[in-house]
Design an enzyme around this catalytic site. Structure first.
Site, PDB file in Angstrom:
ATOM      1  CD  GLU A 135      30.072  40.226  44.298  1.00 42.71           C
ATOM      2  OE1 GLU A 135      30.101  41.402  43.872  1.00 42.71           O
ATOM      3  OE2 GLU A 135      30.041  39.242  43.567  1.00 42.71           O
TER       4      GLU A 135
ATOM      5  CB  CYS B  46      30.659  41.309  39.529  1.00 42.62           C
ATOM      6  SG  CYS B  46      31.348  39.899  40.427  1.00 42.62           S
TER       7      CYS B  46
END
Length: 468
Positions: free
Chosen positions: A209, A243
């Site tokens: 990720e 993020c």
């Protein structure tokens, strides 16, 4: 290797079958629940010490989202673990065909500093639910959270099967030299490449990720005030250090003229006339990140904010205009309270702009016209998508979360996390009797037998498929 003994201990525990029973998994998940309850205040305090994260934001992202994952697993684990029957053909009609949900074994979870509790424990919940042993490594950049995890978490879990290690970059390289059965990494693309290269030495599967430059297209047909509130909240949440924050806005020059005063007003409403004094606005994680962000502030022109204080690791909520695609701020993930605006002439130009870059972790579009939303969704690619808001797709455990291309590999959240840490083992259990039915497949072969075996083993085309 300093971690070889630890990994060997966990592998021995996994090979013993200790982690496989439903009751064991439930007990460990419930222990994680107690950790979140009993250490809640310490988590909030550690997050405040690390990045001055407001209690509201910390409770939402670090506590609530973890509990959602935990409760989803506890509510459904019995069903998730069951063998999954599959269709059979004529040749196997009398047999049993199913998918067995096996744990991978000993897994490694490396967490980031952006949401250091949630993005470490969320994957761990799935790993435990799937029946694995696990080594977890919190980020060394959020030192107080790291210390809390290292000192408190092991006392809640079975130490034979779960371990917390603290390590910087060099020690993490040593950790990655060990053979793991699955690696889950959240962090930067550069570190992701290092993790993937290390995993390749053992042919270990990975989940990465990695974040990404998340576009936010604002069409000319929308409620500007609502857009300003939702974009500002998503960009400046945790001082922009998430993020999935909208990384830049794409809009027409006309929309920019409307959006700038609306953003200025909203920032004042959220954080007061001096955001530095607001208890609801955080700080940059460390000096290195602060200096990187200061360099990015040289892109374009500051329209809102721009004030900095290195000693306090403070960067004001900032909006940049006159930003060019070649500017430094458009070349890397921002992870800070800076919002660049890039001018496009139309939705088609916005789509081309997005498609000419690496695929992002999240893509946002604001429009009162459903056709515009559908157009952006259909003609772009991203890890996730959210229209007329930011960040909110994260709260649904029913939606997969993960990147594509440079923004990541694999997906998790809810059952998807369980599936990520599960090897789906294809199983066929045949009947020992009725051997005469198998005679057709044995030599000596004949053309007559080929037709019968193909008819019994083949999959027939049933016709065309229509998408409703």
């Amino acid at each position: 290797n300093p971690f070889a003994g630890l990994v060997a201990l966990l592998r021995a525990a996994w090979l013993s079958g200790k982690t496989r029973p439903l009751e064991y998994r439930v007990a460990q998940l419930e222990a994680l629940g107690r950790f979140l309850e009993e250490k809640k205040q310490e988590i909030l305090e550690a997050a405040a010490l690390d990045v001055r994260k407001p209690p509201f934001e910390a409770e939402l992202t670090e506590i609530l989202l973890c509990k959602n994952e935990l409760h989803e697993a506890l509510n459904n684990l019995c069903q998730w673990m069951k063998d999954e029957p599959v269709e059979r053909n004529m040749a196997t009609r009398l047999d049993s065909a199913f998918i067995r949900k096996d744990p991978y074994g000993v897994v490694l979870i490396i967490g980031p500093w952006t949401c250091p509790v949630n993005l470490l424990l969320g994957p761990l919940i799935g790993a435990v639910a799937a029946g694995n042993c696990a080594v977890v490594k919190p980020s060394e950049m959020t030192k107080n959270i790291e210390k809390l995890m290292a000192e408190a978490l092991p006392s809640y879990l079975d130490r034979d099967c779960f371990a917390v290690v603290t390590a910087g970059v060099q020690e993490t390289s040593k950790l990655l030299e060990n053979k793991f059965d699955y690696i889950f990494f959240t962090g930067s693309p550069s570190m992701g490449r290092m993790v993937m290269a290390a995993a390749a030495q053992h042919l270990t599967p990975v989940m990465l990720e990695l974040g990404g430059k998340n576009p936010c297209y604002v069409s000319d047909t929308c409620d500007v005030r609502s857009v300003a509130r939702r974009v500002a909240w998503g960009r400046f949440f945790n001082a922009g250090q998430t993020c999935v924050a909208p990384d830049y806005v794409l809009c027409t020059l006309e929309m920019q003229r409307k959006l700038l005063p609306a953003l200025q007003k909203v920032i004042t409403e959220f954080y007061g006339s001096n955001p530095r004094e607001s208890s609801d606005f955080g700080r940059i994680v460390d000096e290195k990140e602060f200096q990187r962000l200061q360099m990015l502030l040289r892109s374009g022109r500051v329209a809102i904010g721009g004030q900095t204080d290195e000693k306090d690791l403070y960067i004001a909520p900032t909006v940049l205009v006159d930003v060019q695609p070649s500017d430094p701020i458009m070349q890397e993930i921002i992870l800070g309270p800076i919002l660049p605006i890039v001018i496009v002439a139309s939705v088609d130009e916005a789509i081309d702009f997005i498609n000419n870059r690496e695929r992002p972790l999240a893509l946002y579009v604001f429009s009162s016209d459903d056709k515009v939303v559908a157009q952006v969704l259909e003609r772009t690619s991203s890890g996730g998508f959210c229209s007329n808001d930011t960040l909110m797709h994260l709260i649904l455990t029913s939606l997969p979360f993960g990147g594509i291309g440079c923004s990541g590999l694999g997906k998790y959240h809810g059952k998807f996390t369980f599936d990520t840490f599960t090897h789906q083992r294809g199983c066929l259990h045949r009947n020992m009797g009725l051997e005469a039915l198998n005679a057709l497949r044995y030599p000596p072969y004949s053309q007559h037998r080929v037709g019968i075996v193909c008819a019994a083993s083949g999959v027939k085309h049933k016709g065309s498929c229509t998408l409703l």
